[in-house]
Design a protein around this motif. Structure first.
Motif, PDB file in Angstrom:
ATOM      1  N   HIS A   1      -7.592   2.074   1.471  1.00 22.27           N
ATOM      2  CA  HIS A   1      -6.138   2.004   1.345  1.00 22.27           C
ATOM      3  C   HIS A   1      -5.471   3.313   1.750  1.00 22.27           C
TER       4      HIS A   1
ATOM      5  N   THR B   1      -6.103   3.107   7.345  1.00 28.98           N
ATOM      6  CA  THR B   1      -5.287   1.916   7.594  1.00 28.98           C
ATOM      7  C   THR B   1      -4.774   1.899   9.026  1.00 28.98           C
TER       8      THR B   1
ATOM      9  N   ARG C   1       0.816  -1.215   0.000  1.00 26.31           N
ATOM     10  CA  ARG C   1       0.000   0.000   0.000  1.00 26.31           C
ATOM     11  C   ARG C   1       0.849   1.264   0.000  1.00 26.31           C
TER      12      ARG C   1
END
Length: 421
Positions: free
Chosen positions: A321, A326, A265
């Motif tokens: 994302h 996150t 990511r």
């Protein structure tokens, strides 16, 4: 001398019980659990790149570690009940770092990697949480939840400290020297800890619960409770064990693959290691808070919240994302992962007592590791097949919801409003 006997030992002004609890946390941070959940994850990408292995092939080593645990966790648990935790730790605390250092000799053979992890579990099972939580049972009754929380925060301590150290060593000296360095660290710290703090035993009732409560403590009588043969005939025990199977798959599946998830990511290796450290800090926070709550709030309510939080976290991690979401998702997941072993230890100790605690804990831990054998490889192979972790993370969310509901029902049977025996 009489005053000392009444007040108990207080090195540096801190009751000796808290020092022992700290020793159990240190032990867990340099044992098998730390290798499987934290250290190995830092080496998945370097090993895959060095030998051309897929991430699924590399993380499958965790599954080979969990094959012997299905037998060794209950066996070491029984040995702990009969011989004491300290004797099992003497063997396993030396075996773990030596086998870990042997990974530096890898030359591209997956078979060697898998055999090393098999041996790691075979000889290192004495450093599992059963040994350290059994020591806590000797020292804590009314503050048992907090004692468990301190002990089990050792895995969080490993997640907080070891990823940055591992990445720094890998970057400076390469992965081989990094593995050797971490093994030496484990050997020195673990050996000193076993030789000092973990050998201490209470001098009398005045040292139980760090001197906070007076009177008798029947709940820590090593012969009190339900013998394992009788416990194994109860639906309650098997319900607890089965509920921890999916938790093992989801929890370890994330922990082993988190550095790779973050790297995919857009996080740098150092930033990914920092993300794992954040997870480690949350593990410590969660286990301490949960331990206190288990001592002071209805066990059923505590369990319900503990497993709802990571379910939400997995859903968020699968759907977004962005860096902020996150980080928040990792916090929620870590809170539940950090608390699940508190719940395991607390439920078993309150519902079945100390007499067969090690063996019963080992059985549930073995059930947990059935899931562990599947989770990391499942998540990695889903990425290899689809290029994304998202669907597998959503599956993990559902697993946490189901197990949480089952354990909440079981928690209603813990005596007392606050779960106190």
């Amino acid at each position: 001398m009489i005053e000392h006997d009444i007040s108990g030992r207080r090195p540096l002004g801190l009751p000796i019980a808290w020092w022992v609890a700290l020793g159990t946390a240190i032990g867990l941070s340099v044992g098998f659990s730390a290798v499987a959940s934290t250290v190995f994850g830092q080496f998945v990408t370097p090993l895959s790149q060095a030998f051309g292995w897929s991430r699924g092939e590399t993380t499958l080593a965790v599954a080979f570690a969990n094959i012997p645990l299905l037998l060794m966790a209950p066996l070491f648990g029984v040995l702990i009940d009969r011989m004491g935790a300290w004797r099992t730790l003497c063997v396993s605390q030396v075996a773990v770092p030596l086998i870990l250092m042997s990974l530096a000799t890898l030359q591209g053979s997956l078979t060697q990697l898998y055999i090393s992890f098999f041996l790691l579990a075979l000889f290192g099972a004495g450093t599992l949480p059963a040994a350290y939580t059994r020591i806590i049972l000797t020292w804590f009754d009314r503050r048992r939840g907090l004692g468990f929380g301190i002990a089990l925060s050792g895995v969080g301590l490993a997640s907080l400290v070891l990823p940055p150290i591992s990445q720094a060593l890998i970057g400076a000296f390469g992965w081989r020297m990094a593995i050797v360095s971490i093994g030496v660290l484990f050997l020195l710290v673990g050996g000193l800890n076993v030789a000092t703090l973990l050998r201490i035993r209470p001098q009398g009732p005045h040292e139980i619960d760090a001197g906070a409560a007076s009177g008798s403590h029947p709940a820590i009588d090593p012969l009190s409770g339900i013998p394992w043969r009788k416990a194994l005939r109860t639906m309650t025990y098997w319900t607890i064990a089965l509920a921890f199977v999916p938790l093992g798959a989801a929890s370890m599946g994330l922990l082993v693959n988190l550095p790779s998830i973050l790297a995919d990511r857009g996080f740098s290796p150092l930033a990914a290691a920092s993300g794992v450290s954040i997870l480690g800090a949350t593990l410590i926070f969660a286990r301490l808070v949960t331990g206190w709550l288990l001592d002071n709030v209805s066990t059923m309510y505590v369990v319900a919240v503990i497993f709802a939080a990571p379910a939400l976290g997995f859903f968020l991690l699968a759907d977004s994302h962005t860096a902020g979401i996150t980080a928040f998702a990792i916090f929620l997941i870590a809170f539940g992962i950090g608390a699940e072993f508190d719940v395991m230890a607390f439920l078993l100790s309150r519902l079945f007592g100390p007499i067969s605690y090690g063996g019963l804990y080992g059985g549930v831990y073995a059930a947990y590791n059935i899931g562990v054998a599947v989770g990391p490889a499942y998540l990695a192979t889903r990425f290899d097949a689809s290029g994304t972790y998202d669907l597998a993370l959503a599956v993990f969310a559902v697993l946490f919801l189901l197990s949480g509901a089952v354990l909440t029902i079981v928690a209603r049977r813990v005596p007392g409003a606050a779960g106190a025996a």
